[in-house]
Design a protein around this motif. Sequence first.
Motif, PDB file in Angstrom:
ATOM      1  N   ALA A 147     -97.834-100.786  34.917  1.00 20.99           N
ATOM      2  CA  ALA A 147     -98.683-100.678  36.112  1.00 20.99           C
ATOM      3  C   ALA A 147     -98.195 -99.974  37.112  1.00 20.99           C
ATOM      4  O   ALA A 147     -98.896 -99.276  37.936  1.00 20.99           O
ATOM      5  CB  ALA A 147     -98.750-102.171  36.358  1.00 20.99           C
ATOM      6  N   ALA A 148     -96.831-100.135  37.495  1.00 22.43           N
ATOM      7  CA  ALA A 148     -96.141 -98.999  38.493  1.00 22.43           C
ATOM      8  C   ALA A 148     -96.351 -97.698  38.237  1.00 22.43           C
ATOM      9  O   ALA A 148     -96.745 -97.167  39.451  1.00 22.43           O
ATOM     10  CB  ALA A 148     -94.750 -99.561  38.549  1.00 22.43           C
ATOM     11  N   ARG A 149     -96.329 -97.100  37.132  1.00 22.81           N
ATOM     12  CA  ARG A 149     -96.806 -95.850  36.790  1.00 22.81           C
ATOM     13  C   ARG A 149     -97.970 -95.327  37.266  1.00 22.81           C
ATOM     14  O   ARG A 149     -98.430 -94.184  37.772  1.00 22.81           O
ATOM     15  CB  ARG A 149     -96.275 -95.607  35.447  1.00 22.81           C
ATOM     16  CG  ARG A 149     -94.916 -95.153  35.153  1.00 22.81           C
ATOM     17  CD  ARG A 149     -94.734 -94.562  33.749  1.00 22.81           C
ATOM     18  NE  ARG A 149     -94.853 -95.425  32.559  1.00 22.81           N
ATOM     19  CZ  ARG A 149     -93.985 -96.390  32.251  1.00 22.81           C
ATOM     20  NH1 ARG A 149     -93.060 -96.742  32.644  1.00 22.81           N
ATOM     21  NH2 ARG A 149     -94.545 -97.400  31.114  1.00 22.81           N
ATOM     22  N   LEU A 150     -98.877 -96.245  37.011  1.00 23.32           N
ATOM     23  CA  LEU A 150    -100.331 -95.873  37.038  1.00 23.32           C
ATOM     24  C   LEU A 150    -100.539 -95.765  38.533  1.00 23.32           C
ATOM     25  O   LEU A 150    -101.411 -94.895  39.134  1.00 23.32           O
ATOM     26  CB  LEU A 150    -101.244 -96.941  36.536  1.00 23.32           C
ATOM     27  CG  LEU A 150    -102.745 -96.958  36.903  1.00 23.32           C
ATOM     28  CD1 LEU A 150    -103.343 -95.537  36.150  1.00 23.32           C
ATOM     29  CD2 LEU A 150    -103.584 -97.942  36.187  1.00 23.32           C
ATOM     30  N   PHE A 151     -99.963 -96.751  39.504  1.00 24.40           N
ATOM     31  CA  PHE A 151    -100.125 -96.763  40.825  1.00 24.40           C
ATOM     32  C   PHE A 151     -99.074 -95.803  41.554  1.00 24.40           C
ATOM     33  O   PHE A 151     -99.157 -95.783  42.887  1.00 24.40           O
ATOM     34  CB  PHE A 151    -100.146 -98.111  41.516  1.00 24.40           C
ATOM     35  CG  PHE A 151    -101.470 -98.808  41.010  1.00 24.40           C
ATOM     36  CD1 PHE A 151    -102.520 -98.740  41.755  1.00 24.40           C
ATOM     37  CD2 PHE A 151    -101.469 -99.578  40.091  1.00 24.40           C
ATOM     38  CE1 PHE A 151    -103.473 -99.454  41.460  1.00 24.40           C
ATOM     39  CE2 PHE A 151    -102.476-100.388  39.773  1.00 24.40           C
ATOM     40  CZ  PHE A 151    -103.633-100.474  40.303  1.00 24.40           C
ATOM     41  N   SER A 152     -98.362 -95.003  40.801  1.00 25.19           N
ATOM     42  CA  SER A 152     -97.436 -94.231  41.541  1.00 25.19           C
ATOM     43  C   SER A 152     -97.929 -92.832  42.250  1.00 25.19           C
ATOM     44  O   SER A 152     -98.962 -92.515  41.907  1.00 25.19           O
ATOM     45  CB  SER A 152     -96.371 -94.084  40.318  1.00 25.19           C
ATOM     46  OG  SER A 152     -96.866 -92.903  39.718  1.00 25.19           O
ATOM     47  N   ALA A 153     -96.932 -92.295  43.007  1.00 24.64           N
ATOM     48  CA  ALA A 153     -97.312 -91.081  43.696  1.00 24.64           C
ATOM     49  C   ALA A 153     -97.641 -89.958  42.878  1.00 24.64           C
ATOM     50  O   ALA A 153     -98.616 -89.008  42.868  1.00 24.64           O
ATOM     51  CB  ALA A 153     -96.345 -90.824  44.687  1.00 24.64           C
ATOM     52  N   ASP A 154     -96.883 -89.954  41.700  1.00 30.62           N
ATOM     53  CA  ASP A 154     -97.189 -88.778  40.758  1.00 30.62           C
ATOM     54  C   ASP A 154     -98.339 -88.740  40.054  1.00 30.62           C
ATOM     55  O   ASP A 154     -99.159 -88.064  39.909  1.00 30.62           O
ATOM     56  CB  ASP A 154     -96.010 -88.928  39.724  1.00 30.62           C
ATOM     57  CG  ASP A 154     -94.656 -88.625  40.274  1.00 30.62           C
ATOM     58  OD1 ASP A 154     -94.480 -87.945  41.172  1.00 30.62           O
ATOM     59  OD2 ASP A 154     -93.685 -89.091  39.303  1.00 30.62           O
ATOM     60  N   THR A 155     -98.999 -90.207  39.811  1.00 33.20           N
ATOM     61  CA  THR A 155    -100.211 -90.233  39.245  1.00 33.20           C
ATOM     62  C   THR A 155    -101.065 -89.935  40.242  1.00 33.20           C
ATOM     63  O   THR A 155    -102.302 -88.973  39.844  1.00 33.20           O
ATOM     64  CB  THR A 155    -100.484 -91.709  38.791  1.00 33.20           C
ATOM     65  OG1 THR A 155     -99.549 -92.117  37.703  1.00 33.20           O
ATOM     66  CG2 THR A 155    -102.047 -91.741  38.205  1.00 33.20           C
ATOM     67  N   LEU A 156    -101.160 -90.213  41.532  1.00 34.23           N
ATOM     68  CA  LEU A 156    -102.078 -89.736  42.584  1.00 34.23           C
ATOM     69  C   LEU A 156    -102.177 -88.129  42.826  1.00 34.23           C
ATOM     70  O   LEU A 156    -103.221 -87.694  42.596  1.00 34.23           O
ATOM     71  CB  LEU A 156    -102.030 -90.381  43.751  1.00 34.23           C
ATOM     72  CG  LEU A 156    -101.900 -91.963  43.814  1.00 34.23           C
ATOM     73  CD1 LEU A 156    -101.626 -92.357  45.268  1.00 34.23           C
ATOM     74  CD2 LEU A 156    -103.587 -92.212  43.707  1.00 34.23           C
ATOM     75  N   ALA A 157    -101.031 -87.545  42.779  1.00 30.10           N
ATOM     76  CA  ALA A 157    -100.959 -86.102  42.775  1.00 30.10           C
ATOM     77  C   ALA A 157    -101.305 -85.435  41.520  1.00 30.10           C
ATOM     78  O   ALA A 157    -101.976 -84.449  41.508  1.00 30.10           O
ATOM     79  CB  ALA A 157     -99.160 -85.654  42.812  1.00 30.10           C
ATOM     80  N   TYR A 158    -101.422 -86.063  40.336  1.00 27.74           N
ATOM     81  CA  TYR A 158    -101.825 -85.555  39.194  1.00 27.74           C
ATOM     82  C   TYR A 158    -103.356 -85.480  39.390  1.00 27.74           C
ATOM     83  O   TYR A 158    -104.026 -84.354  38.978  1.00 27.74           O
ATOM     84  CB  TYR A 158    -101.411 -86.331  37.911  1.00 27.74           C
ATOM     85  CG  TYR A 158    -102.322 -85.932  36.708  1.00 27.74           C
ATOM     86  CD1 TYR A 158    -101.620 -84.899  35.895  1.00 27.74           C
ATOM     87  CD2 TYR A 158    -103.319 -86.204  36.148  1.00 27.74           C
ATOM     88  CE1 TYR A 158    -102.325 -84.273  34.758  1.00 27.74           C
ATOM     89  CE2 TYR A 158    -104.018 -85.618  35.232  1.00 27.74           C
ATOM     90  CZ  TYR A 158    -103.360 -84.866  34.349  1.00 27.74           C
ATOM     91  OH  TYR A 158    -103.959 -84.232  33.164  1.00 27.74           O
ATOM     92  N   ILE A 159    -104.080 -86.513  39.649  1.00 29.35           N
ATOM     93  CA  ILE A 159    -105.500 -86.693  39.767  1.00 29.35           C
ATOM     94  C   ILE A 159    -105.989 -85.316  40.821  1.00 29.35           C
ATOM     95  O   ILE A 159    -106.887 -84.728  40.655  1.00 29.35           O
ATOM     96  CB  ILE A 159    -105.794 -87.999  40.342  1.00 29.35           C
ATOM     97  CG1 ILE A 159    -105.357 -88.895  39.287  1.00 29.35           C
ATOM     98  CG2 ILE A 159    -107.320 -87.921  40.801  1.00 29.35           C
ATOM     99  CD1 ILE A 159    -105.742 -90.359  39.641  1.00 29.35           C
ATOM    100  N   ILE A 160    -105.080 -85.541  41.893  1.00 30.72           N
ATOM    101  CA  ILE A 160    -105.582 -84.411  42.860  1.00 30.72           C
ATOM    102  C   ILE A 160    -105.554 -83.055  42.391  1.00 30.72           C
ATOM    103  O   ILE A 160    -106.549 -82.120  42.661  1.00 30.72           O
ATOM    104  CB  ILE A 160    -104.796 -84.374  44.336  1.00 30.72           C
ATOM    105  CG1 ILE A 160    -105.263 -85.764  45.176  1.00 30.72           C
ATOM    106  CG2 ILE A 160    -104.886 -83.380  45.029  1.00 30.72           C
ATOM    107  CD1 ILE A 160    -103.855 -85.827  45.956  1.00 30.72           C
TER     108      ILE A 160
END
Length: 130
Positions: free
Chosen positions: A65-78
């Motif tokens: 859950a922490a990995r899903l909401f992480s800044a790395d995941t948000l950057a990946y989506i962008i």
Amino acid sequence: MVVVQDPKHARKTMHNNLFSGAQFLILGKHPVYYEQVRKIAFDIECTPLYNRDVKKLDHQDDCAAARLFSADTLAYIIYHSPESIGLFVYLYVFGEMIDGYESRTASHFEQMKSILRGYFFKSIWKKCLE
């Protein structure tokens, strides 16, 4: 918001909501669904998630859950999945809300701003669905 006993449970609940086959989340005209997260996890080159985070996942896994909401995941989506705007907004707003609640270094003002942003976002989202 979400009735839970602590922020980690709230994060896991929001994580598990994305993986429910019975629900399709829609934010305005942008859908949020399981396949978007699965696509991120199975990108061989640069994924911030593990395969086990989406395939045969443990619904009680705090780290997933922490990995899903992480800044790395948000950057990946962008950078790699810009069409997943709904997923980005969902992860950003609710991830920030949990971070605001857990933060020991943010000011009270910043914490309340994060929590209220999540609250008002959910209230507006609910009104739009009615």
